[in-house]
Design an enzyme around this catalytic site. Structure first.
Site, PDB file in Angstrom:
ATOM      1  CE1 TYR A 148      42.373  90.140  64.820  1.00  0.00           C
ATOM      2  CE2 TYR A 148      44.320  90.337  66.200  1.00  0.00           C
ATOM      3  CZ  TYR A 148      42.952  90.365  66.058  1.00  0.00           C
ATOM      4  OH  TYR A 148      42.158  90.625  67.142  1.00  0.00           O
ATOM      5  N   GLY A 179      37.994 103.627  69.698  1.00  0.00           N
ATOM      6  CA  GLY A 179      36.939 103.750  68.696  1.00  0.00           C
ATOM      7  C   GLY A 179      37.470 103.587  67.284  1.00  0.00           C
TER       8      GLY A 179
END
Length: 327
Positions: free
Chosen positions: A55, A201
């Site tokens: 990340y 999502g």
């Protein structure tokens, strides 16, 4: 805050995905603000914090390490190895794992990692070798628990025989349910916790994304996800409409419904939504107090049975890194 067990590790019922604080799905947060978000999350009861060397890369571990340093022994800190390497691509060779762990420890400003995940299964390295290396790191006190990310059932079983797996972190939400077929039943059988990433999502299930929204390819991976083309977002809007309707009836937000649905699936499931804004903390944490009745859950299942989800869950490049049966 309610708690749950990932294997033998007790954590808050909701964890915090820290990736978005460093960008990835939008512009990263100001460092001071990001540290405040992480520390406020802990003050509100969250004890599981998730990051990875990939990340940023690297900068998210540095941020999380600095934020958690004053409360290090009060939290469960998870990070990951194996998705990036100097050679490019996946690398879970034992010597590489050891090197990455040393680097992660420095960035995280700690002398141990609570939960160390293999970020992606490396087809070139037997999972037994990976599990054995982590087993040795656990014996040395540098790691406490072993996890797998985007792994299939067979890989989980093989790894677990060498070193008990504490948690599996796969993408899982109302509109991404591949793990229900074999992975979650395997975790239940073996006493392994399950940590859904992308539980909202990647923002779509919150109801705050419109079909005409665009994403900057310079700082937002959703620009490459097939589900986030204008055409597919429009086609998937019936799902949001359904969640919004249930949310209104329950006096909740769509995000809370999506998270409560996950929490209702199994008692060993601990979602890690990406909470990169202070206002998300209250909203998401409230999902742990929201009860969905059997009638609510059946309404969701009935609604989903009439909705076709359009578009692959990830870009082709990211799917190519998943060498399992869960694409």
């Amino acid at each position: 805050m309610k708690t749950r067990k990932l294997g033998q590790v007790e954590v808050s019922a909701l964890g915090m995905g820290c990736m978005n604080l460093s960008g990835v799905t939008g512009k990263g947060a100001d460092k001071k603000y990001a540290i405040n978000v992480i520390r406020t999350a802990h003050a509100m009861g969250i004890t599981l914090f998730d990051t990875a060397e990939a990340y940023g890369p690297f900068i998210n571990e540095e941020l999380v390490g600095e934020a958690l340093k004053p409360i290090r022994h009060d939290v469960v800190l998870a990070t990951k190895f194996g998705m990036i390497s100097e050679e490019g691509g996946l690398n879970s060779r034992p010597e590489h794992i050891r090197k990455v762990v040393e680097q992660s420890l420095r960035r995280l400003q700690t002398d141990y990692i609570d939960l160390l995940y293999q970020h992606r299964v490396d087809p070139n390295v037997p999972i037994e070798d990976v599990a054995g290396t982590v087993r040795d790191l656990i014996a040395e006190g540098k790691v406490r628990y072993f996890g797998l990310s985007e792994a299939g059932a067979d890989t989980i079983r093989r790894a677990h025989r060498v070193q008990p797996v504490t948690a599996v972190q796969n993408q899982y939400s109302i509109w991404t349910r591949q793990s229900e077929q074999e992975v979650i039943p395997t975790c239940e059988e073996l006493g392994i916790g399950f940590v859904p990433w992308g539980p909202l999502g990647t923002g779509f299930l919150t109801g705050t994304i419109s079909a005409d929204m665009t994403f900057d390819p310079a700082n937002d991976l959703r620009a490459t996800f097939p589900r986030f083309t204008h055409e597919n977002m429009q086609a998937n809007m019936p799902l949001v409409t359904m969640l919004n309707g249930i949310a209104r009836r329950k006096g909740a937000s769509s995000a809370q419904i999506a998270l409560a649905w996950l929490l209702a699936q199994k008692p060993f499931i601990v979602p890690i939504p990406g909470m990169d804004k202070l206002e998300y903390l209250d909203d998401n944490i409230a999902s742990t107090e929201l009860t969905l009745t059997q009638e609510d859950l059946q309404e969701i299942e009935d609604g989903l049975s009439k909705i076709k989800i359009h578009g692959a869950r990830l870009s082709q490049a990211l799917l190519d890194d998943i060498h399992e049966d869960i694409k």
